[in-house]
Enzyme design. Structure first.
Site, PDB file in Angstrom:
ATOM      1  N   LEU A  27      70.444  67.049  47.550  1.00  0.00           N
ATOM      2  CA  LEU A  27      69.377  67.828  46.925  1.00  0.00           C
ATOM      3  C   LEU A  27      68.497  68.543  47.936  1.00  0.00           C
ATOM      4  CD1 LEU A  27      68.321  65.421  44.029  1.00  0.00           C
ATOM      5  CD2 LEU A  27      70.064  67.218  44.040  1.00  0.00           C
ATOM      6  N   SER A  29      69.361  69.605  50.923  1.00  0.00           N
ATOM      7  CA  SER A  29      70.133  70.722  51.458  1.00  0.00           C
ATOM      8  C   SER A  29      70.115  71.899  50.491  1.00  0.00           C
ATOM      9  CB  SER A  29      71.577  70.272  51.727  1.00  0.00           C
ATOM     10  OG  SER A  29      72.391  71.361  52.099  1.00  0.00           O
ATOM     11  N   ASN A 111      77.612  59.698  60.089  1.00  0.00           N
ATOM     12  CA  ASN A 111      78.879  60.140  59.507  1.00  0.00           C
ATOM     13  C   ASN A 111      79.978  60.326  60.540  1.00  0.00           C
ATOM     14  OD1 ASN A 111      76.752  62.143  57.575  1.00  0.00           O
ATOM     15  ND2 ASN A 111      77.896  60.423  56.727  1.00  0.00           N
ATOM     16  N   HIS A 138      82.542  72.234  55.420  1.00  0.00           N
ATOM     17  CA  HIS A 138      81.826  72.415  56.683  1.00  0.00           C
ATOM     18  C   HIS A 138      81.850  71.160  57.542  1.00  0.00           C
ATOM     19  CE1 HIS A 138      78.754  70.550  54.190  1.00  0.00           C
ATOM     20  NE2 HIS A 138      77.983  70.377  55.236  1.00  0.00           N
ATOM     21  N   GLU A 175      83.397  58.861  54.746  1.00  0.00           N
ATOM     22  CA  GLU A 175      82.164  59.453  55.251  1.00  0.00           C
ATOM     23  C   GLU A 175      81.502  58.609  56.341  1.00  0.00           C
ATOM     24  OE1 GLU A 175      80.493  62.460  53.893  1.00  0.00           O
ATOM     25  OE2 GLU A 175      82.495  62.869  53.117  1.00  0.00           O
ATOM     26  N   ARG A 211      81.887  60.591  47.516  1.00  0.00           N
ATOM     27  CA  ARG A 211      82.526  61.008  48.764  1.00  0.00           C
ATOM     28  C   ARG A 211      83.347  59.925  49.460  1.00  0.00           C
ATOM     29  NH1 ARG A 211      78.106  64.808  51.887  1.00  0.00           N
ATOM     30  NH2 ARG A 211      77.263  65.898  50.068  1.00  0.00           N
ATOM     31  N   HIS A 247      75.415  59.502  49.906  1.00  0.00           N
ATOM     32  CA  HIS A 247      75.917  58.389  50.711  1.00  0.00           C
ATOM     33  C   HIS A 247      75.150  57.127  50.328  1.00  0.00           C
ATOM     34  CE1 HIS A 247      76.969  61.611  53.902  1.00  0.00           C
ATOM     35  NE2 HIS A 247      78.076  61.259  53.292  1.00  0.00           N
ATOM     36  N   ASN A 362      67.269  69.384  55.621  1.00  0.00           N
ATOM     37  CA  ASN A 362      68.692  69.641  55.434  1.00  0.00           C
ATOM     38  C   ASN A 362      69.409  68.424  54.855  1.00  0.00           C
ATOM     39  OD1 ASN A 362      70.445  71.758  55.518  1.00  0.00           O
ATOM     40  ND2 ASN A 362      70.763  71.754  57.713  1.00  0.00           N
ATOM     41  N   CYS A 368      70.401  58.785  59.161  1.00  0.00           N
ATOM     42  CA  CYS A 368      71.518  59.730  59.274  1.00  0.00           C
ATOM     43  C   CYS A 368      71.766  60.128  60.727  1.00  0.00           C
ATOM     44  CB  CYS A 368      71.230  60.986  58.455  1.00  0.00           C
ATOM     45  SG  CYS A 368      71.638  60.847  56.709  1.00  0.00           S
TER      46      CYS A 368
END
Length: 440
Positions: A27, A29, A111, A138, A175, A211, A247, A362, A368
């Site tokens: 969301l 991003s 990740n 990406h 992931e 994912r 995630h 982002n 992360c």
């Protein structure tokens, strides 16, 4: 492995950090897509977070940014000619593909790979498996360069086992450590590894993509030579995925014997906790800290990134420290919950807030940005020392960033061929400082 400790390897944010809005289900991003980014500020913020841990006496490493733009992706899409011609044609004919080629998402090192320490593996080696990140275009191009970085850093094959990414098929969607938690009594003792997945192989789900597959998690556990008795697989709650928890580390984080999670983190919370307790039998007593939906709605948990925080064993403190983003403090429900939590006698004794707003906008918080690697002193000594940080090296990296990174980047700037050269020169200077020039 009594002398083991947790080492955080943070991703160094690259010069092409931009708000491309390419991550479905993320969301933050999507909300900030197209905004002007500040790569220089982003990288400096990340390094200041690392400095905080170094000054506290924690061991801190760093992972370099990957080469951007990714010309291999653009060439595979049929663009040819000189570098400048490839950029110009892609900007004109496939601007979204150009954004993917410039993605700086490797900054989110959680990740990069899944990690199992030597204390958990049958062969006594530390295992790392690069994530294929196959769900998003990406990110799906990252793993070859990520694997090359890991091989260069964890170069001692007697102590480290580096596994390439799983097959690039939806059934093996992986992931990385964002869907993995290790729990233990002490870092150097055998622990329990919790793998969280969003779907079964072959299962399709409506709405936001799940994912991580169960097959991917099972495959990694086998490759890492883990004991089946000490391994737990749990399904992430669909309601969390639909709310934007792309995630599991957006709704759950753990350290030592403590699991900190939202009420909606798991599809079956009671069964998950019982499985962990059974796997931990004779090793440690699980300390679950569940945040009720009634106190912190799942929407607040996700936008504040309460759980995408680092849960750390802080030198000199008896209880764990939650290193949370400023947004957690600025969100009323999460701030109130944190104040109540630390005032009690639970396992989390303090919350410290850090500014990583460029990353947060982002879709990535403090957790992360780091890959957790439990290592003994001997394993730390066997790692490539150029990536192990002290304040002098942080200063040197920040000097390079101030000199080579832009303080303003828009989507239109990606069409400028000179920006590609800027990115390459900046990365070369960083790799030289990290003594990894062979990765250029």
């Amino acid at each position: 492995m009594s002398n083991a400790r947790e080492v955080n390897f943070d991703g160094l944010i690259g010069p092409s950090h931009n708000y491309g809005g390419m991550s479905q289900g993320n969301l933050a991003s999507a909300t900030n897509a197209g905004d002007v980014s500040n790569p220089r500020e982003a990288a400096l913020q990340g390094l200041e977070k690392m400095r905080l841990l170094v000054k506290a006496g924690l061991t801190q490493g760093i992972l370099p940014p990957l080469p951007r733009p990714n010309f291999d992706l653009l060439v595979s899409a049929g663009f040819g000619g000189s570098d400048a011609e490839i950029i110009e044609k892609a900007a004109r004919e496939a601007p979204r593909l150009l954004k993917a080629a410039y993605s700086a998402s490797s900054m989110w090192a959680a990740n990069a790979a899944t990690v199992s320490p030597s204390a958990d593996s049958v062969d006594g080696r530390l295992h790392l498996t690069s994530a294929n990140l196959s769900t998003m275009l990406h990110r799906s191009t990252e793993h070859p360069d990520t694997t090359a970085s890991l091989v260069s850093i964890f170069e001692n094959e007697e102590r480290f086992a580096i596994h390439g990414a799983l097959p690039m098929h939806a059934d093996f969607a992986d992931e990385g450590a964002a869907n993995h938690v290790r729990l233990c009594a002490e870092h150097g003792r055998e622990g329990v590894e919790l793998f969280v997945y969003g779907r079964e192989a072959g299962e399709s789900t409506a709405g936001f993509p799940a994912r991580q597959t169960k097959l991917a998690s099972e495959s990694i556990a086998r490759s890492h030579r883990l004991s089946s008795q000490r391994t737990v697989l749990a399904r992430q709650a669909r309601v969390a995925i639909e709310a934007g928890a792309f995630h599991n580390d957006v709704v759950c984080v753990g350290a030592l014997d403590t699991l900190f999670f939202h009420e909606f983190a798991f599809e079956d919370t009671e069964a998950t906790l019982e499985a962990i307790r059974k796997a931990a039998e004779s090793l440690f007593e699980l300390k679950p800290v569940m945040v009720p939906e009634a106190e912190v709605p799942i929407g607040d948990a996700i936008t504040s990134y309460l759980f995408n925080s680092q849960l750390l064993q802080w030198p000199g403190e008896d209880r764990l420290v939650l290193l949370a983003p400023m947004e957690t403090q600025e969100t009323e429900s999460t701030r109130i919950f944190c104040e109540k939590m630390v005032s009690g006698n639970g396992p989390i004794g303090r919350v410290q807030y850090v500014d990583v707003r460029q990353s947060m906008r982002n879709g990535g918080g403090p957790a992360c940005l780091r890959l957790r690697v439990v290592m003994s002193d001997e394993e730390i000594a066997a790692v490539h020392q150029g990536v192990m940080l002290n304040e002098t090296k942080i200063d040197a990296l920040q000097d390079i960033i101030r000199r080579t990174y832009r303080d303003r980047l828009t989507a239109a700037d990606l069409a400028d061929p000179t920006f590609a050269s800027e990115c390459q020169l900046a990365r070369e200077a960083l790799l030289e400082e990290l003594e990894l020039s062979g990765l250029v």
